[in-house]
Design an enzyme around this catalytic site. Structure first.
Site, PDB file in Angstrom:
ATOM      1  N   GLU A  44       1.600  -1.185  -0.185  1.00  0.00           N
ATOM      2  CA  GLU A  44       0.120   0.460  -0.232  1.00  0.00           C
ATOM      3  C   GLU A  44       1.129   1.271  -0.059  1.00  0.00           C
ATOM      4  O   GLU A  44       1.590   1.860   0.866  1.00  0.00           O
ATOM      5  CB  GLU A  44      -1.351  -0.189   1.442  1.00  0.00           C
ATOM      6  CG  GLU A  44      -1.131   1.347   1.723  1.00  0.00           C
ATOM      7  CD  GLU A  44      -2.021   1.432   2.878  1.00  0.00           C
ATOM      8  OE1 GLU A  44      -2.078   2.267   3.322  1.00  0.00           O
ATOM      9  OE2 GLU A  44      -3.016   0.043   3.107  1.00  0.00           O
ATOM     10  N   THR A  73      -4.649   6.427   2.349  1.00  0.00           N
ATOM     11  CA  THR A  73      -5.582   7.352   2.579  1.00  0.00           C
ATOM     12  C   THR A  73      -6.361   7.595   0.771  1.00  0.00           C
ATOM     13  O   THR A  73      -6.301   9.140   1.002  1.00  0.00           O
ATOM     14  CB  THR A  73      -4.417   7.782   2.916  1.00  0.00           C
ATOM     15  OG1 THR A  73      -3.028   7.787   3.489  1.00  0.00           O
ATOM     16  CG2 THR A  73      -4.548   9.062   3.434  1.00  0.00           C
ATOM     17  N   LYS A 133     -10.725  -1.814   7.603  1.00  0.00           N
ATOM     18  CA  LYS A 133      -9.181  -1.984   8.421  1.00  0.00           C
ATOM     19  C   LYS A 133      -9.813  -1.359  10.307  1.00  0.00           C
ATOM     20  O   LYS A 133     -10.421  -0.417   9.825  1.00  0.00           O
ATOM     21  CB  LYS A 133      -8.618  -1.430   7.963  1.00  0.00           C
ATOM     22  CG  LYS A 133      -7.394   0.049   8.521  1.00  0.00           C
ATOM     23  CD  LYS A 133      -7.045   0.778   7.730  1.00  0.00           C
ATOM     24  CE  LYS A 133      -6.073   1.322   8.364  1.00  0.00           C
ATOM     25  NZ  LYS A 133      -4.977   2.229   7.106  1.00  0.00           N
TER      26      LYS A 133
END
Length: 213
Positions: A44, A73, A133
């Site tokens: 990521e 993000t 998450k």
């Protein structure tokens, strides 16, 4: 195997997403390549990294379907679209953004969406997140175990504070995968010895494998 299934397989096979949140594109590229050399199959790149979309595009071109490259993000639909256009095969947000999830589902990329409380976790799953998450994960594995007691059907991935010393506790609590960052990605500092990143990735994946039995 279609692209979305391949990405989910890469994440669940290794049980790991390495989160690259670094100062610049060159450092992010070097750290990512070194982690991949250590066996990581899901990377990521957070969009807080300067030049993140270029990093995603380059890594996606280099590794193709062998490694899943994602964007972190991702807070809204336009950013999700830009990330997918750059080659991201999964998108990650720290919070619940229904617009981001719709964009991910529309383009058939894996979505990992942040939540904390049981209410948020359930709402995030119901909005269509493939993986929820757990963020922040400071409450630790005991909190994950308590949450998953009634919500065991939801794939949960803690991020923040996970390392090879506590990863066994996380998997014992019932999580599906873990997100790990600086303990791997910053291992090359301060002298730029990226072999340490490869070694840290290899050691972490071995700890995950042992934790999962």
């Amino acid at each position: 195997m279609n692209a979305k299934l391949r990405t989910l397989t890469n994440i669940h096979t290794t049980g790991t997403v390495v989160i690259v949140r670094l100062d610049d594109a060159d450092e992010a590229l070097r750290a990512s390549r070194a982690a991949i050399a250590g066996g990581v199959r899901a990377i990521e790149i957070t969009l807080s990294t300067h030049g993140a979309l270029r990093v995603i595009e380059q890594l996606a071109d280099e590794y193709g379907s062998d490694v899943s490259i994602g964007a972190g993000t991702v807070l809204d639909e336009p950013t999700a679209y830009a990330s997918v256009s750059a080659g991201a095969s999964f998108v990650v947000s720290p919070n619940l953004s229904p617009a981001m999830l719709r964009a991910a589902n529309r383009h058939q990329v894996v979505s990992i969406s942040g939540a904390y409380s049981p209410t948020e976790i359930l709402a995030t799953a119901e909005e269509g997140a493939d993986i929820v998450k757990l963020f922040p994960a400071d409450a630790g594995p005991s909190y994950a175990r308590a949450v998953l007691a009634p919500l065991a059907h939801i794939p949960l991935m803690p991020a923040g504070g996970v390392d090879e010393h506590n990863v066994r506790e996380w998997f014992a609590a019932g999580v599906s995968a873990v997100g790990v960052g600086s303990s791997i990605t910053k291992a090359a500092r301060p002298d730029g010895e990226y072999a340490r990143v490869t070694a840290a990735a290899r050691s972490f994946l071995a700890a995950v494998e042992a934790a999962r039995g």
